[in-house]
Write a protein that holds these residues in place. Structure first.
Motif, PDB file in Angstrom:
ATOM      1  N   ASP A 115       2.948   3.371   1.886  1.00  0.00           N
ATOM      2  CA  ASP A 115       3.601   2.404   1.108  1.00  0.00           C
ATOM      3  C   ASP A 115       4.483   1.440   1.834  1.00  0.00           C
ATOM      4  O   ASP A 115       4.983   0.339   1.837  1.00  0.00           O
ATOM      5  N   ASP A 121       0.394  -1.006  -3.589  1.00  0.00           N
ATOM      6  CA  ASP A 121      -0.967  -0.551  -3.703  1.00  0.00           C
ATOM      7  C   ASP A 121      -1.312   0.615  -2.564  1.00  0.00           C
ATOM      8  O   ASP A 121      -2.073   1.349  -2.818  1.00  0.00           O
ATOM      9  N   LEU A 125      -3.216   4.087  -3.609  1.00  0.00           N
ATOM     10  CA  LEU A 125      -4.320   4.484  -2.912  1.00  0.00           C
ATOM     11  C   LEU A 125      -4.008   5.750  -2.501  1.00  0.00           C
ATOM     12  O   LEU A 125      -4.977   6.848  -2.528  1.00  0.00           O
ATOM     13  N   PHE A 145     -10.426  -0.208  -1.194  1.00  0.00           N
ATOM     14  CA  PHE A 145      -9.297  -0.639  -0.764  1.00  0.00           C
ATOM     15  C   PHE A 145      -9.395  -1.662   0.358  1.00  0.00           C
ATOM     16  O   PHE A 145      -8.850  -2.801   0.653  1.00  0.00           O
ATOM     17  N   GLU A 148     -11.231  -5.000  -0.168  1.00  0.00           N
ATOM     18  CA  GLU A 148      -9.936  -5.912  -0.859  1.00  0.00           C
ATOM     19  C   GLU A 148      -9.113  -6.621   0.111  1.00  0.00           C
ATOM     20  O   GLU A 148      -8.417  -7.565   0.137  1.00  0.00           O
ATOM     21  N   LYS A 149      -8.642  -5.444   1.015  1.00  0.00           N
ATOM     22  CA  LYS A 149      -7.716  -5.964   1.908  1.00  0.00           C
ATOM     23  C   LYS A 149      -7.730  -6.619   3.115  1.00  0.00           C
ATOM     24  O   LYS A 149      -7.096  -7.095   3.915  1.00  0.00           O
TER      25      LYS A 149
END
Length: 271
Positions: A115, A121, A125, A145, A148-149
């Motif tokens: 975090d 996000d 996850l 994830f 996307e990142k």
């Protein structure tokens, strides 16, 4: 112990080395495991019990359940607090730079919670991976994830990848000057980009790679062969090898191999 590795999706092979899992029952008397750095950052999810990390001053802390551990550049000791259940992403040496939300050099020797790196996000996850019942589901969640990142495929320069490939090919036995001559690049430019993308200096990664290559030769051999192993690793002598080993692990090779090596080997990428 049940240790397994998994290959990442083709889209991520340039930044992810592998996924791995480790499961083991709780021990009546847990022992510290001394980690040998391998130049790779890890995203770790403890779906079992957390681990305790020991600090250089002798204090300790319980690591978060889900985090990215930065580059290891000093002796690191960890210890299970109960049953072990780990799912981990082992990045390529420069791989996490493609996802980093803070300078990777600021993560050195730290377990940075997801975090803190990715905000809400990252929390989502972590919850999803911990609640997933199977490795295949965890891999799908993490890959979705990461894809996307992924900042850009060009976020890590060709120069850095070429430098790392050369260091790996030569088992770390290359100087900064030899690298810059081979790649026709300015030394200051290489050092700056290298630190930005790996969290290590060129010299640090070279030392780590050379040590890992030497340890692979040492595995399974008797302590009396240390001199030959040090010579094969192109150390000046046995004392030079032991000094380098101790600077990363806090102990001599004989002490390290005389203890419980298995978990240490897995966490360092030796397994």
């Amino acid at each position: 112990m049940d240790y397994r590795t998994y290959t990442p999706a083709p889209k991520l092979t340039g930044v992810v080395n592998c996924y791995w899992t480790l499961e083991a029952p709780a021990q009546v008397s847990a022992e510290k495991q001394h980690i040998v750095p391998d130049g790779c950052m890890e995203m770790i999810f403890h779906y079992g019990d957390a681990f305790r990390q020991y600090m250089p001053d002798g204090s300790s802390l319980v690591q978060p359940l889900c985090f990215v551990f930065g580059q290891v550049t000093r002796p690191l000791a960890i210890e299970p607090t109960g049953a072990t259940g780990i799912f981990s992403v082992r990045f390529q040496p420069e791989g996490f730079a493609a996802f980093a939300t803070m300078p990777v050099s600021n993560m050195e020797n730290r377990a940075v919670p997801l975090d803190e790196l990715f905000g809400a996000d990252g929390s989502l996850l972590a919850t999803a991976v911990l609640n997933a019942g199977q490795t295949e589901a965890r891999i799908r969640l993490v890959e979705d994830f990461l894809i996307e990142k992924l900042i850009t495929e060009e976020s890590v320069s060709t120069l850095i990848r070429s430098s790392i490939e050369l260091i790996m090919q030569l088992n770390g036995q290359v100087s900064v000057g030899e690298l810059t001559d081979s790649l026709h690049v300015n030394r200051r430019q290489l050092e700056r980009k290298f630190m930005k993308n790996t969290g290590l200096s060129v010299k640090q990664l070279s030392r780590i790679v050379r040590l890992q290559a030497t340890l692979k030769r040492l595995a399974g051999q008797q302590p009396g062969t240390l001199t030959a192993v040090a010579h094969a690793g192109n150390y000046y002598d046995q004392a030079h090898f032991i000094r380098d080993f101790r600077s990363f692990t806090g102990m001599s090779p004989k002490q390290f191999y005389g203890g419980h090596l298995r978990l240490s080997a897995l966490f360092s990428g030796m397994g």
